[in-house]
Design a protein around this motif. Sequence first.
Motif, PDB file in Angstrom:
ATOM      1  N   GLY A  98      27.049  21.989  51.794  1.00 33.52           N
ATOM      2  CA  GLY A  98      27.546  23.269  51.325  1.00 33.52           C
ATOM      3  C   GLY A  98      27.185  23.594  49.891  1.00 33.52           C
ATOM      4  O   GLY A  98      27.917  24.332  49.218  1.00 33.52           O
ATOM      5  N   GLY A  99      26.080  23.043  49.423  1.00 37.67           N
ATOM      6  CA  GLY A  99      25.643  23.321  48.058  1.00 37.67           C
ATOM      7  C   GLY A  99      26.371  22.514  46.995  1.00 37.67           C
ATOM      8  O   GLY A  99      26.226  22.811  45.804  1.00 37.67           O
ATOM      9  N   GLU A 100      27.134  21.501  47.399  1.00 38.23           N
ATOM     10  CA  GLU A 100      27.868  20.663  46.459  1.00 38.23           C
ATOM     11  C   GLU A 100      27.246  19.273  46.378  1.00 38.23           C
ATOM     12  O   GLU A 100      26.664  18.788  47.354  1.00 38.23           O
ATOM     13  CB  GLU A 100      29.337  20.531  46.885  1.00 38.23           C
ATOM     14  N   VAL A 101      27.394  18.635  45.230  1.00 40.01           N
ATOM     15  CA  VAL A 101      26.953  17.248  45.090  1.00 40.01           C
ATOM     16  C   VAL A 101      27.953  16.357  45.820  1.00 40.01           C
ATOM     17  O   VAL A 101      29.156  16.410  45.529  1.00 40.01           O
ATOM     18  CB  VAL A 101      26.868  16.826  43.608  1.00 40.01           C
ATOM     19  N   PRO A 102      27.512  15.557  46.779  1.00 37.16           N
ATOM     20  CA  PRO A 102      28.464  14.710  47.510  1.00 37.16           C
ATOM     21  C   PRO A 102      29.002  13.594  46.626  1.00 37.16           C
ATOM     22  O   PRO A 102      28.329  13.151  45.698  1.00 37.16           O
ATOM     23  CB  PRO A 102      27.622  14.157  48.660  1.00 37.16           C
ATOM     24  N   ARG A 103      30.186  13.103  46.933  1.00 36.68           N
ATOM     25  CA  ARG A 103      30.795  12.039  46.131  1.00 36.68           C
ATOM     26  C   ARG A 103      30.676  10.670  46.785  1.00 36.68           C
ATOM     27  O   ARG A 103      30.815   9.649  46.131  1.00 36.68           O
ATOM     28  CB  ARG A 103      32.252  12.342  45.830  1.00 36.68           C
ATOM     29  N   GLU A 104      30.446  10.638  48.105  1.00 37.98           N
ATOM     30  CA  GLU A 104      30.352   9.358  48.800  1.00 37.98           C
ATOM     31  C   GLU A 104      29.006   8.703  48.514  1.00 37.98           C
ATOM     32  O   GLU A 104      27.962   9.358  48.534  1.00 37.98           O
ATOM     33  CB  GLU A 104      30.526   9.548  50.301  1.00 37.98           C
ATOM     34  N   LEU A 105      29.029   7.405  48.291  1.00 40.66           N
ATOM     35  CA  LEU A 105      27.818   6.684  47.906  1.00 40.66           C
ATOM     36  C   LEU A 105      26.728   6.803  48.968  1.00 40.66           C
ATOM     37  O   LEU A 105      25.555   7.040  48.635  1.00 40.66           O
ATOM     38  CB  LEU A 105      28.152   5.210  47.648  1.00 40.66           C
ATOM     39  N   ASP A 106      27.072   6.635  50.229  1.00 43.84           N
ATOM     40  CA  ASP A 106      26.068   6.706  51.299  1.00 43.84           C
ATOM     41  C   ASP A 106      25.430   8.087  51.352  1.00 43.84           C
ATOM     42  O   ASP A 106      24.222   8.205  51.624  1.00 43.84           O
ATOM     43  CB  ASP A 106      26.706   6.372  52.647  1.00 43.84           C
ATOM     44  N   GLU A 107      26.208   9.123  51.117  1.00 40.63           N
ATOM     45  CA  GLU A 107      25.663  10.481  51.141  1.00 40.63           C
ATOM     46  C   GLU A 107      24.759  10.726  49.939  1.00 40.63           C
ATOM     47  O   GLU A 107      23.742  11.417  50.055  1.00 40.63           O
ATOM     48  CB  GLU A 107      26.802  11.499  51.176  1.00 40.63           C
ATOM     49  N   LEU A 108      25.115  10.176  48.807  1.00 42.14           N
ATOM     50  CA  LEU A 108      24.256  10.299  47.621  1.00 42.14           C
ATOM     51  C   LEU A 108      22.943   9.562  47.842  1.00 42.14           C
ATOM     52  O   LEU A 108      21.860  10.065  47.522  1.00 42.14           O
ATOM     53  CB  LEU A 108      24.974   9.741  46.396  1.00 42.14           C
TER      54      LEU A 108
END
Length: 260
Positions: free
Chosen positions: A69-79
């Motif tokens: 959704g245009g946001e920086v993810p916070r979860e390590l795996d998603e990053l």
Amino acid sequence: MLVSEFMLQQTQVARVTPRWEAWIRRWPTPADLAAAPPAEAVRAWDRLGYPRRALWLHRAASAMVERHGGEVPRELDELLALPGVGPYTARAVAAFAFGERHPVVDTNTRRVIARAVLGHGHPGPPSTTRDLAAMSSLLPVADAAARTFNAAAMELGATVCVARAPACDRCPIAAQCAWRAAGYPDHEGPRAPRQARFEGSDRQVRGLVMRELRATHRPVARGELASIWPDAEQLDRAIETLVGDGLAVVGDDGLTLPAA
């Protein structure tokens, strides 16, 4: 923060700061960057070096728009799943931007651990698995304390426990330093490899070609590039690697920056 972490890879803060400020003014959100052509990201990168980072950052912005959704993810795996985001960048963003408990290891941290904990004058060659395990074993349990510890270790290595002439007389952990307690023994093990010389290297030639491509919005013919470097074979090799990296595109009229 993700933008600054991309820019700070192998680049000094003083060089990054004005470029980061201009970048954020122009593209304050991932969606803003994703909507721009990749060529504009490469132009805005200017002379920071390693311009592939600009392409990866643009691709990461596009992925964030598509997946988060245009946001920086916070979860390590998603990053870690974002294009161009490696173990250090992912953990730095998770730890410092979101306050998550993750070990964050850079060159300065590795040097502090080598000296203060292991009693070695210099760290050996980097190993992601070994380095993260060493830092993880030192981190406080609480998220906030772990974040402070990560930042403190980096700052200590950058300002006090420097590679040459460390300021041990004003080090806050001098009494606990294993290297100091052992009498500052010379380092006898392997060291991290030094970066290859820039002058005369393919990196320098790539930079010269990129300078020409950034300076114009029209195709640049191969003949026009002949004047920027006397070694035609090395120039061709630099162009070939730029095309392979997606930083240059070959058309009927010459080379351009990527349009999509």
